[in-house]
Design a protein around this motif. Structure first.
Motif, PDB file in Angstrom:
ATOM      1  N   THR A  71      -2.724 -29.729   2.524  1.00  0.00           N
ATOM      2  CA  THR A  71      -1.768 -29.024   1.663  1.00  0.00           C
ATOM      3  C   THR A  71      -0.414 -29.724   1.617  1.00  0.00           C
ATOM      4  O   THR A  71       0.211 -29.821   0.549  1.00  0.00           O
ATOM      5  CB  THR A  71      -1.569 -27.571   2.149  1.00  0.00           C
ATOM      6  OG1 THR A  71      -1.175 -27.587   3.529  1.00  0.00           O
ATOM      7  CG2 THR A  71      -2.864 -26.787   2.006  1.00  0.00           C
ATOM      8  N   THR A  72       0.059 -30.231   2.762  1.00  0.00           N
ATOM      9  CA  THR A  72       1.396 -30.841   2.796  1.00  0.00           C
ATOM     10  C   THR A  72       1.360 -32.355   2.649  1.00  0.00           C
ATOM     11  O   THR A  72       2.409 -32.977   2.430  1.00  0.00           O
ATOM     12  CB  THR A  72       2.105 -30.487   4.119  1.00  0.00           C
ATOM     13  OG1 THR A  72       1.351 -31.015   5.217  1.00  0.00           O
ATOM     14  CG2 THR A  72       2.240 -28.986   4.272  1.00  0.00           C
ATOM     15  N   GLU A 122      -1.098 -37.996   8.096  1.00  0.00           N
ATOM     16  CA  GLU A 122      -1.452 -37.904   6.678  1.00  0.00           C
ATOM     17  C   GLU A 122      -2.732 -37.110   6.444  1.00  0.00           C
ATOM     18  O   GLU A 122      -3.406 -37.293   5.442  1.00  0.00           O
ATOM     19  CB  GLU A 122      -1.601 -39.310   6.079  1.00  0.00           C
ATOM     20  CG  GLU A 122      -2.522 -40.229   6.840  1.00  0.00           C
ATOM     21  CD  GLU A 122      -2.546 -41.636   6.257  1.00  0.00           C
ATOM     22  OE1 GLU A 122      -2.156 -41.796   5.091  1.00  0.00           O
ATOM     23  OE2 GLU A 122      -2.956 -42.559   6.971  1.00  0.00           O
ATOM     24  N   ARG A 169       3.324 -36.159   6.589  1.00  0.00           N
ATOM     25  CA  ARG A 169       4.471 -35.473   7.178  1.00  0.00           C
ATOM     26  C   ARG A 169       4.877 -36.189   8.456  1.00  0.00           C
ATOM     27  O   ARG A 169       4.060 -36.880   9.072  1.00  0.00           O
ATOM     28  CB  ARG A 169       4.140 -34.008   7.458  1.00  0.00           C
ATOM     29  CG  ARG A 169       2.959 -33.801   8.400  1.00  0.00           C
ATOM     30  CD  ARG A 169       2.630 -32.326   8.579  1.00  0.00           C
ATOM     31  NE  ARG A 169       1.480 -32.126   9.434  1.00  0.00           N
ATOM     32  CZ  ARG A 169       1.494 -32.138  10.760  1.00  0.00           C
ATOM     33  NH1 ARG A 169       2.637 -32.366  11.394  1.00  0.00           N
ATOM     34  NH2 ARG A 169       0.387 -31.929  11.451  1.00  0.00           N
ATOM     35  N   TRP A 213      -4.969 -33.374  13.027  1.00  0.00           N
ATOM     36  CA  TRP A 213      -3.749 -32.775  12.493  1.00  0.00           C
ATOM     37  C   TRP A 213      -2.611 -32.768  13.516  1.00  0.00           C
ATOM     38  O   TRP A 213      -1.566 -32.180  13.282  1.00  0.00           O
ATOM     39  CB  TRP A 213      -4.063 -31.366  11.998  1.00  0.00           C
ATOM     40  CG  TRP A 213      -5.142 -31.427  10.953  1.00  0.00           C
ATOM     41  CD1 TRP A 213      -4.967 -31.584   9.606  1.00  0.00           C
ATOM     42  CD2 TRP A 213      -6.549 -31.388  11.173  1.00  0.00           C
ATOM     43  NE1 TRP A 213      -6.182 -31.638   8.968  1.00  0.00           N
ATOM     44  CE2 TRP A 213      -7.184 -31.527   9.914  1.00  0.00           C
ATOM     45  CE3 TRP A 213      -7.359 -31.255  12.297  1.00  0.00           C
ATOM     46  CZ2 TRP A 213      -8.568 -31.531   9.755  1.00  0.00           C
ATOM     47  CZ3 TRP A 213      -8.749 -31.265  12.146  1.00  0.00           C
ATOM     48  CH2 TRP A 213      -9.328 -31.389  10.879  1.00  0.00           C
ATOM     49  N   ASN A 268      -3.043 -33.508   6.657  1.00  0.00           N
ATOM     50  CA  ASN A 268      -2.919 -32.128   6.192  1.00  0.00           C
ATOM     51  C   ASN A 268      -3.193 -32.057   4.697  1.00  0.00           C
ATOM     52  O   ASN A 268      -2.515 -32.707   3.900  1.00  0.00           O
ATOM     53  CB  ASN A 268      -1.528 -31.579   6.516  1.00  0.00           C
ATOM     54  CG  ASN A 268      -1.472 -30.081   6.355  1.00  0.00           C
ATOM     55  OD1 ASN A 268      -1.589 -29.553   5.260  1.00  0.00           O
ATOM     56  ND2 ASN A 268      -1.294 -29.394   7.474  1.00  0.00           N
ATOM     57  N   ARG A 280      -7.389 -34.233   4.444  1.00  0.00           N
ATOM     58  CA  ARG A 280      -6.945 -34.926   3.232  1.00  0.00           C
ATOM     59  C   ARG A 280      -7.755 -36.194   2.978  1.00  0.00           C
ATOM     60  O   ARG A 280      -7.753 -36.725   1.862  1.00  0.00           O
ATOM     61  CB  ARG A 280      -5.461 -35.253   3.384  1.00  0.00           C
ATOM     62  CG  ARG A 280      -4.788 -35.848   2.162  1.00  0.00           C
ATOM     63  CD  ARG A 280      -3.275 -35.842   2.337  1.00  0.00           C
ATOM     64  NE  ARG A 280      -2.612 -36.637   1.304  1.00  0.00           N
ATOM     65  CZ  ARG A 280      -2.297 -37.922   1.434  1.00  0.00           C
ATOM     66  NH1 ARG A 280      -2.571 -38.555   2.577  1.00  0.00           N
ATOM     67  NH2 ARG A 280      -1.706 -38.579   0.461  1.00  0.00           N
TER      68      ARG A 280
END
Length: 578
Positions: free
Chosen positions: A354-355, A350, A358, A509, A352, A422
């Protein structure tokens, strides 16, 4: 194998010889002389050489381990353990010995049983005690005390059974040995849990000697979810602790409902002391978690569990195995940046920016690399769904968090945002947000399990609470299958935890990196947020003050100028540690 059996028979007779002398009865002494003569005639110089060689092994070794068996069941449960210990510890010049009391299983019978296995030529000694002896306690104390004095073991392993008089004698002999400065590590196992001990054979002699050093406490965080709490507590009560004295603390926040309070007051914990902490003012999650644990020594560890967590029966084994392997074994000088052990085998990332969240699968990251797909790994990510924290870095986090919260509430001089993370948008009452800052700045790491199919030692039921809410889809992502059968060793590469230097390392990441790269990232970031220069030494002080240096001269200048604060910061001005 015939030669091995004969050799062990000689050991067996040798120990009987020593035992008989101490009985000091004239008839036995005369019989002994006859027996010695016969043995000497039969074996001549070869017998003397065998005994001498064994004594030399003991004297020249780097450590000795003794296991005591009193019954057939003891032998059956401990045989795989002592055979593997004997073979694996010989590489360290450490030796394993087995003592049979003789009253439940004889030395001869044990030797025969061992001979049926490959690589189980463990020295066996027989105390020759009789099953119908009225008072078995004193003979056991006398015999075991003599063996401890001669072999001088580092570790003594036996079955913990207060109803077994022979095992009580072993306990008493250990007490007597401690009074004459014989430092012997006691590992007394409940009989039903001995079969779960094969991982112990992976530990170095130094780690085995530290069996009783780590003190692991369990900190439970709860408020108003009594059904969730009950599920967690039942899973804790069904777990394996190997007879360790495990302290349980239940932390109840101010807004707890009466059912939760009543449940905590009536809950029974048979594995050690239990205490309840009930706050008189609402603290919230950041206070409940961070204030639940503060170590008094560097051997104090805490497993922190929120009430919507459930644990595997094997969670404590994973935690203790990892601690002993890395903190007390041969790798202990390499793990200064290891801050904890995750019980949770994550499948989401959790971080990233931008995304967002995931899917994550460590096995896929490790595929086609030099690491086995099922290798445990080191990650910067702090787990909050079942985790054990280490004392030095948790103390440092306490100090860091205190300074950060004071700055945010007051002058707000430090704007710390982890690059590309994030976590910067998380609530300011998230304790993990600040811990992530410290981890990034220092290059700290946590150990994660990586069993096939995401089998885990803890799972998160993701139930709605004061701080979080999950929809049904998200809840399914957090819920992991718990390890219900013992596959701790079988699920690891080559059936054991890798050496620390052989563990893969991942950043926030999920990218493979080196420890050196993470440390350099942290030092570069420190140069941006603190006017105290980074320490280029690899030696850690676990003091966060160098991360918190700010220029306070801007506070007085703000009264007389409208110049932006960031332009007034100057590394040449007065340095103040927040």
């Amino acid at each position: 194998m015939a030669h091995t059996i004969q050799y062990r028979k000689r050991d067996y007779l040798s120990w009987s010889y020593q035992r008989i002398i101490r009985n000091k009865f004239i008839i036995e002494f005369l019989l002994l002389l006859s027996l010695v003569s016969l043995i000497y005639i039969q074996f001549n110089s070869s017998f003397i050489k065998s005994t001498y060689s064994l004594i030399q092994e003991i004297n020249d070794s780097n450590g000795n381990i003794i296991l005591v068996v009193d019954e057939d069941q003891h032998a059956n449960d401990l045989q795989p353990l002592y055979c593997n210990l004997h073979n694996k510890r010989k590489a360290e010049n450490a030796y394993t010995h087995v003592i049979a009391t003789g009253r439940g299983i004889s030395g001869k019978k044990l030797i025969k049983s061992n001979s049926l296995l490959s690589n189980c030529d463990v020295p066996v000694y027989d105390l020759k005690l009789q099953k119908d002896d009225e008072n078995i306690l004193m003979p056991v104390i006398r015999e075991i005390s003599d063996i401890l004095n001669q072999i001088r073991p580092d570790v003594l392993i036996y079955i913990n059974d207060p109803k077994n008089e022979a095992m009580r004698g072993v306990d008493a002999a250990l007490v007597a040995a401690s009074q004459i400065n014989n430092t012997i590590t006691k590992i007394a196992l409940p009989i039903e849990q001995a079969k779960y001990m094969m991982w112990l054979t992976d530990l170095s002699i130094e780690a085995l000697k530290s069996w009783n050093a780590p003190k692991i406490q369990i900190q439970v965080i709860t408020q108003n979810r009594p059904q969730s709490l009950s599920r967690l507590m039942q899973s804790l009560n069904s777990s394996i602790y190997f007879g360790d004295n495990v302290h349980l603390m239940i932390n109840i926040d101010r807004k707890a409902d009466p059912v939760t309070i009543k449940y905590c007051q009536t809950f029974e914990w048979p594995f050690g002391p239990m205490n309840i902490k009930y706050r008189i003012q609402q603290g919230g999650l950041i206070t409940a978690v961070v204030e639940s644990y503060y170590p008094t020594t560097n051997d104090d560890y805490a497993i922190i569990l929120e009430d919507d967590i459930e644990v595997s029966p094997f969670f404590y084994i994973w935690a203790k195995y990892s601690i002993l392997k890395y903190r007390y074994g041969n790798d202990k000088n390499l793990v200064s940046r290891l801050y904890g052990i995750s019980l949770y085998n994550t499948r989401l990332n959790e971080f990233n920016i931008t995304t967002g969240r995931r899917p994550f699968n460590a096995a896929e990251v490790l595929q086609d690399t030099k690491y086995p797909n099922n290798s445990p790994y080191l990650s910067q990510i702090p787990c909050s769904w079942g985790v054990l924290f280490f004392p030095e870095i948790w103390r440092e986090f306490h100090n860091y968090l205190n300074a950060r919260l004071e700055d945010i509430a007051g002058p707000n001089l430090q704007q710390i945002e982890v690059p590309e993370s994030r976590s910067n948008i998380w609530r300011k009452n998230s304790w993990k947000r600040y811990f992530i800052e410290l981890i990034y700045l220092r290059g700290y790491l946590m150990l994660y399990p990586n069993y096939e199919n995401f089998v885990s030692f803890s799972t998160n039921h993701a139930e709605k609470g004061m701080h979080f809410g999950f929809d049904k889809l998200q809840k399914g992502l957090w819920l992991l299958p718990l390890m219900e059968e013992d596959m701790i060793s079988k699920g690891l590469p080559d059936n054991h935890l890798p050496d620390y230097k052989d563990l893969p390392i991942m950043d926030f990441w999920g990218h493979l990196v080196t420890q050196k790269e993470l440390i350099q990232r942290g030092r570069s970031f420190q140069s941006e947020i603190s006017i105290c220069p980074p320490n280029n030494s690899d030696e850690l002080t676990y003091d966060p003050q160098d991360l918190l240096c700010v220029d306070t001269s801007t506070l007085s200048n703000d009264v007389n100028t409208n110049e932006p604060t960031d332009k007034k910061k100057n590394p040449t001005k007065k340095k103040t540690k927040q």
